[in-house]
Design a protein around this motif. Structure first.
Motif, PDB file in Angstrom:
ATOM      1  N   UNK A 164       0.814  -1.210   0.000  1.00  0.00           N
ATOM      2  CA  UNK A 164       0.000   0.000   0.000  1.00  0.00           C
ATOM      3  C   UNK A 164       0.853   1.268   0.000  1.00  0.00           C
ATOM      4  N   UNK A 165       2.124   1.141   0.363  1.00  0.00           N
ATOM      5  CA  UNK A 165       3.007   2.309   0.340  1.00  0.00           C
ATOM      6  C   UNK A 165       3.191   2.845  -1.079  1.00  0.00           C
ATOM      7  N   UNK A 166       2.836   2.034  -2.080  1.00  0.00           N
ATOM      8  CA  UNK A 166       2.936   2.474  -3.472  1.00  0.00           C
ATOM      9  C   UNK A 166       1.884   3.526  -3.814  1.00  0.00           C
ATOM     10  N   UNK A 167       0.872   3.650  -2.965  1.00  0.00           N
ATOM     11  CA  UNK A 167      -0.218   4.585  -3.248  1.00  0.00           C
ATOM     12  C   UNK A 167       0.273   6.023  -3.230  1.00  0.00           C
ATOM     13  N   UNK A 168      -0.305   6.825  -4.113  1.00  0.00           N
ATOM     14  CA  UNK A 168      -0.040   8.257  -4.095  1.00  0.00           C
ATOM     15  C   UNK A 168      -1.322   8.974  -4.508  1.00  0.00           C
ATOM     16  N   UNK A 169      -2.100   9.381  -3.513  1.00  0.00           N
ATOM     17  CA  UNK A 169      -3.318  10.133  -3.811  1.00  0.00           C
ATOM     18  C   UNK A 169      -2.944  11.539  -4.260  1.00  0.00           C
ATOM     19  N   UNK A 170      -3.711  12.131  -5.166  1.00  0.00           N
ATOM     20  CA  UNK A 170      -3.380  13.485  -5.643  1.00  0.00           C
ATOM     21  C   UNK A 170      -3.455  14.505  -4.523  1.00  0.00           C
ATOM     22  N   UNK A 215      -4.896   5.743   4.025  1.00  0.00           N
ATOM     23  CA  UNK A 215      -5.179   6.883   3.142  1.00  0.00           C
ATOM     24  C   UNK A 215      -6.497   6.734   2.381  1.00  0.00           C
ATOM     25  N   UNK A 216      -6.860   5.502   2.024  1.00  0.00           N
ATOM     26  CA  UNK A 216      -8.142   5.261   1.363  1.00  0.00           C
ATOM     27  C   UNK A 216      -9.283   5.635   2.302  1.00  0.00           C
ATOM     28  N   UNK A 217      -9.203   5.152   3.552  1.00  0.00           N
ATOM     29  CA  UNK A 217     -10.245   5.452   4.533  1.00  0.00           C
ATOM     30  C   UNK A 217     -10.340   6.953   4.792  1.00  0.00           C
TER      31      UNK A 217
END
Length: 324
Positions: A164-170, A215-217
């Motif tokens: 999940x560390x790959x995530x990058x929300x704008x 971060x999704x939550x």
């Protein structure tokens, strides 16, 4: 047909066929599974299934229960009833007690251990991940891993966090709430598609202490609060959205495991069930299902996810319109 006009599944078939005929994949070697094909070539599960079906039709590969799909022996491709000589993974052997082996073990880091475990899980499923297997992948002794992780449960937590560390929300979210939720939903779906083991590993009722998915939550809660929902209702809405995505994604891993055990893809398995299904429908008790079976239905998980997401967002829109 020119390469430009060749369907996507045909292009993948051509590539794998070339690797087999060139000897890069020899008799008994495993070929990419449907899960690996979806990940490596970025195609849907139905396309990946069609690839392996075509290779089997050509007699280049054979499904072996409990192993997967392997390259057929050249001299036996005309005899589909005989299994190929499967070349299994070499058994793990302890590294020699030399300065070089000690250096390898000393070079173990948490990052390398987790990365190796994720690679194994992506390729073969979470059930293939063990402390011994990960140590073998890194060329060291199993006990070396315990300096960095407590046990397999701890390793799984580290794997989920790293993935999940790959995530990058704008940094600047879309203004429209529906676009914001759709963006987050597609990011989560893409993550589950790239790492099929991840959806079954995550629990809704007993959530693991993993910071990665938060971060999704946070994104979903902030979006719904901005639209006027109280925090409790917003969290319930978030859980339902998350569970739709996860619940659809778990079938990717389940289907891959079922294919490896049975040696049959979903279409081939359905063919074996056809007589029993027709016998049930012949009773006349289920006329609507009978018409559906006659017309045919192509189950596509990507379509199912998108259809469910849009209907779910429609429901949130109605909820927001009805709030006081």
């Amino acid at each position: 047909m020119s390469p430009q006009n060749t369907p996507r599944y045909g292009q993948i078939v051509d590539e794998l066929r070339q690797r087999i005929t060139a000897g890069e994949l020899g008799p008994g070697d495993r070929v990419p599974s449907t899960r690996e094909i979806t990940r490596q070539w970025g195609v849907a599960m139905a396309t990946a299934t069609k690839v392996l079906t075509e290779l089997r039709t050509e007699g280049l590969v054979r499904a072996v229960p409990g192993v997967g799909t392997v390259v057929e022996a050249v001299g036996r491709r005309a005899s589909p009833g005989r299994p190929p000589a499967v070349r299994p993974h070499p058994p793990a052997s302890p590294p020699p007690s030399t300065p070089r082996a000690q250096t390898t073990e000393q070079a173990f880091t948490l990052e390398r251990i987790v990365a190796a475990a994720v690679r194994v899980a992506d390729a073969e499923g979470l059930s293939a991940v063990s402390m011994r297997r990960v140590a073998t992948e890194l060329g060291g002794a199993t006990m070396s891993l315990y300096r960095h992780v407590t046990d397999k449960d701890d390793l799984l937590i580290q794997m989920m966090d790293a993935t999940f560390a790959q995530w990058q929300f704008p940094a600047t979210p879309p203004e429209d709430w529906r676009e914001r939720l759709s963006l987050a939903a597609h990011m989560l779906w893409d993550m589950f598609r790239r790492h099929p083991w991840l959806a079954p590993a995550l629990s809704v009722t007993r959530p693991q202490p993993v910071a990665g998915p938060m971060p999704f939550t946070e994104w979903v809660l902030a979006t719904l609060e901005d639209e006027g929902l109280d925090l409790s209702t917003a969290f319930t809405t978030h859980l339902a959205l998350f569970n739709h995505i996860r619940g659809t994604a778990v079938h990717v891993e389940m289907e891959a495991e079922a294919e490896a055990v049975s040696g049959l893809n979903d279409e081939e398995w359905m063919d074996t069930q056809e007589p029993a299904l027709q016998a049930i429908l012949a009773t006349g008790r289920f006329p609507t299902l009978d018409r559906l079976a006659t017309a045919g239905y192509d189950l596509d998980l990507d379509h199912l996810f998108e259809f469910g997401l849009q209907r779910y967002l429609d429901g949130i829109a109605a909820l927001l319109e009805s709030k006081p």
